[in-house]
Design an enzyme around this catalytic site. Structure first.
Site, PDB file in Angstrom:
ATOM      1  N   SER A   1       0.842  -1.193   0.000  1.00  0.00           N
ATOM      2  CA  SER A   1       0.000   0.000   0.000  1.00  0.00           C
ATOM      3  C   SER A   1       0.880   1.247   0.000  1.00  0.00           C
ATOM      4  CB  SER A   1      -0.904  -0.014   1.239  1.00  0.00           C
ATOM      5  OG  SER A   1      -1.751   1.103   1.242  1.00  0.00           O
ATOM      6  N   GLY A   2       0.554   2.206  -0.878  1.00  0.00           N
ATOM      7  CA  GLY A   2       1.305   3.453  -0.948  1.00  0.00           C
ATOM      8  C   GLY A   2       2.517   3.416  -1.851  1.00  0.00           C
ATOM      9  N   ILE A   3       2.763   2.300  -2.525  1.00  0.00           N
ATOM     10  CA  ILE A   3       3.952   2.196  -3.374  1.00  0.00           C
ATOM     11  C   ILE A   3       3.768   2.887  -4.724  1.00  0.00           C
ATOM     12  CG2 ILE A   3       3.454   0.039  -4.633  1.00  0.00           C
ATOM     13  CD1 ILE A   3       6.382  -0.802  -3.877  1.00  0.00           C
ATOM     14  N   GLY A   4       2.506   3.210  -5.077  1.00  0.00           N
ATOM     15  CA  GLY A   4       2.264   3.957  -6.312  1.00  0.00           C
ATOM     16  C   GLY A   4       1.567   3.187  -7.416  1.00  0.00           C
ATOM     17  N   LYS A   5       0.783   2.190  -7.043  1.00  0.00           N
ATOM     18  CA  LYS A   5       0.087   1.369  -8.060  1.00  0.00           C
ATOM     19  C   LYS A   5      -0.924   2.205  -8.844  1.00  0.00           C
ATOM     20  CE  LYS A   5      -1.396  -1.563  -4.967  1.00  0.00           C
ATOM     21  NZ  LYS A   5      -0.714  -1.016  -3.786  1.00  0.00           N
ATOM     22  N   SER A   6      -1.746   2.970  -8.127  1.00  0.00           N
ATOM     23  CA  SER A   6      -2.790   3.758  -8.792  1.00  0.00           C
ATOM     24  C   SER A   6      -2.189   4.882  -9.632  1.00  0.00           C
ATOM     25  CB  SER A   6      -3.759   4.332  -7.753  1.00  0.00           C
ATOM     26  OG  SER A   6      -4.429   3.295  -7.063  1.00  0.00           O
TER      27      SER A   6
ATOM     28  N   ASP B   1      -7.625  -0.946  -6.937  1.00  0.00           N
ATOM     29  CA  ASP B   1      -7.714  -1.292  -5.516  1.00  0.00           C
ATOM     30  C   ASP B   1      -8.171  -2.733  -5.288  1.00  0.00           C
ATOM     31  OD1 ASP B   1      -7.350  -0.605  -2.783  1.00  0.00           O
ATOM     32  OD2 ASP B   1      -9.522  -0.501  -2.568  1.00  0.00           O
TER      33      ASP B   1
ATOM     34  N   GLU C   1      -8.323   5.848  -7.331  1.00  0.00           N
ATOM     35  CA  GLU C   1      -8.027   6.667  -6.154  1.00  0.00           C
ATOM     36  C   GLU C   1      -6.569   7.112  -6.189  1.00  0.00           C
ATOM     37  OE1 GLU C   1      -7.408   6.438  -1.356  1.00  0.00           O
ATOM     38  OE2 GLU C   1      -7.982   4.629  -2.443  1.00  0.00           O
TER      39      GLU C   1
ATOM     40  N   ARG D   1      17.967  -9.409 -13.710  1.00  0.00           N
ATOM     41  CA  ARG D   1      18.512  -8.434 -14.654  1.00  0.00           C
ATOM     42  C   ARG D   1      18.610  -8.986 -16.073  1.00  0.00           C
ATOM     43  NH1 ARG D   1      23.520  -5.220 -12.059  1.00  0.00           N
ATOM     44  NH2 ARG D   1      23.073  -3.970 -13.913  1.00  0.00           N
TER      45      ARG D   1
END
Length: 309
Positions: free
Chosen positions: A155-160, A177, A202, A243
């Site tokens: 949560s908060g990693i920037g998916k949206s 979400d 969101e 890699r």
């Protein structure tokens, strides 16, 4: 999910020849469809009355060879309390005996304009998708170049935010979400949004935005096949990330395995472009081109040449 006869009528634009509100509210409990050919000659072993009954040209033509009493007897046996409905394909005329038996047994009679095979395929597709068992997963589902990519991460990693950038780059949002996933068949996984979250995204600091209103109908999809999972992870110096593209990680949802790619996230990295490239690279592999193999072949050739020198 509960599917009623009325929902099927609305989806496939069927004509209701007979059926009141109560009959149209009957639940369809199986995606299997029956064409009652053997039942018309009196063979009812293994008959499944809970299925939708589909009458096509073959059954209709055979019915025409029977007497009125025999036709009524056949339908009186086919129609049971648990039978959701009978559908007559090709807009064929509904026999009076069918209507009489349907009224006496409480079964809706529907009529479709399409061919029997087309109607059967449409019904199977719709019912399989609606009746499939669903699992909710946390993430964002985006259609990238026609391929469903499930983006997951803390949560908060920037998916949206990443999904929004992908939409701006011409791709389509499916769900944000919460993604409801289900298996349409053994090897095919599909995802769709919860109804309350349809077309919504969101963004922290901005709030909820309606992607369809802001970017148009071409920026959204109501459902998509899930073919690839991208997992966003915080970049750590001691963490080892693939890699060369050798990783064969997979996740399993609803009994279907899909490949998973872990992507490190840190300040200044354009994650949306990386995800776009990962999706294109995966598609290239599916089409037979593997950049990792090409690199290995070139490296092997170079080592061989240096060895000869």
């Amino acid at each position: 999910m509960t599917v009623t006869v009325k929902m099927l009528v609305d989806k496939l634009k069927l004509k209701v020849v007979y059926g009141n509100e109560e009959l149209l509210a009957k639940a369809i409990t199986t995606a299997d469809i029956s064409r009652p050919g053997l039942e018309m000659v009196g063979y009812f072993d293994y008959y499944s009355p809970e299925r939708l009954q589909l009458v096509g040209m073959k059954e209709w033509t055979y019915l025409k060879t029977m007497t009125a009493n025999n036709r009524y007897s056949v339908f009186a046996n086919i129609f049971r309390e648990e039978t959701p409905a009978v559908i007559v394909a090709r807009g064929l005329e509904i026999p009076e005996e069918m209507l009489q038996a349907a009224k006496e047994n409480g079964v809706a009679v529907l009529q479709g304009r399409n061919s029997t095979s087309s109607l059967s395929g449409d019904m199977s597709w719709y019912l399989n998708s609606q009746l499939a068992e669903r699992t909710s997963v946390h993430g964002v589902l985006v259609d990238i170049y026609g391929m469903g990519v499930l983006i997951q991460g803390d949560s908060g990693i920037g998916k949206s935010e990443t999904a929004l950038e992908l939409v701006k780059r011409g791709h389509r949002l499916v769900a944000d979400d919460r993604v409801d996933v289900y298996a349409k068949d053994e090897g095919t996984l599909w995802g769709e949004p919860a109804e309350i979250l349809l077309h919504l995204l969101e963004i922290r600091g901005v709030g909820i935005i309606d992607v369809m209103s802001l970017y148009g109908a071409s920026a959204v999809r109501d459902s998509s096949q899930v073919q690839l999972c991208i997992c966003l992870e915080h970049f750590e110096n001691d963490e080892v990330f693939d890699r060369l593209g050798n990783s064969n990680e997979e996740i399993e949802l609803q009994g279907v395995k899909i490949p998973r790619i872990r992507i490190p996230v840190k300040t200044g990295r354009n994650v949306s472009v990386v995800i776009e490239a990962a999706a294109m690279n995966y598609r290239a592999k599916q089409m037979g081109y593997d950049a990792t193999k090409t690199f290995k072949d070139r490296l092997t050739d170079l080592i061989s040449k240096n060895g000869e020198d």
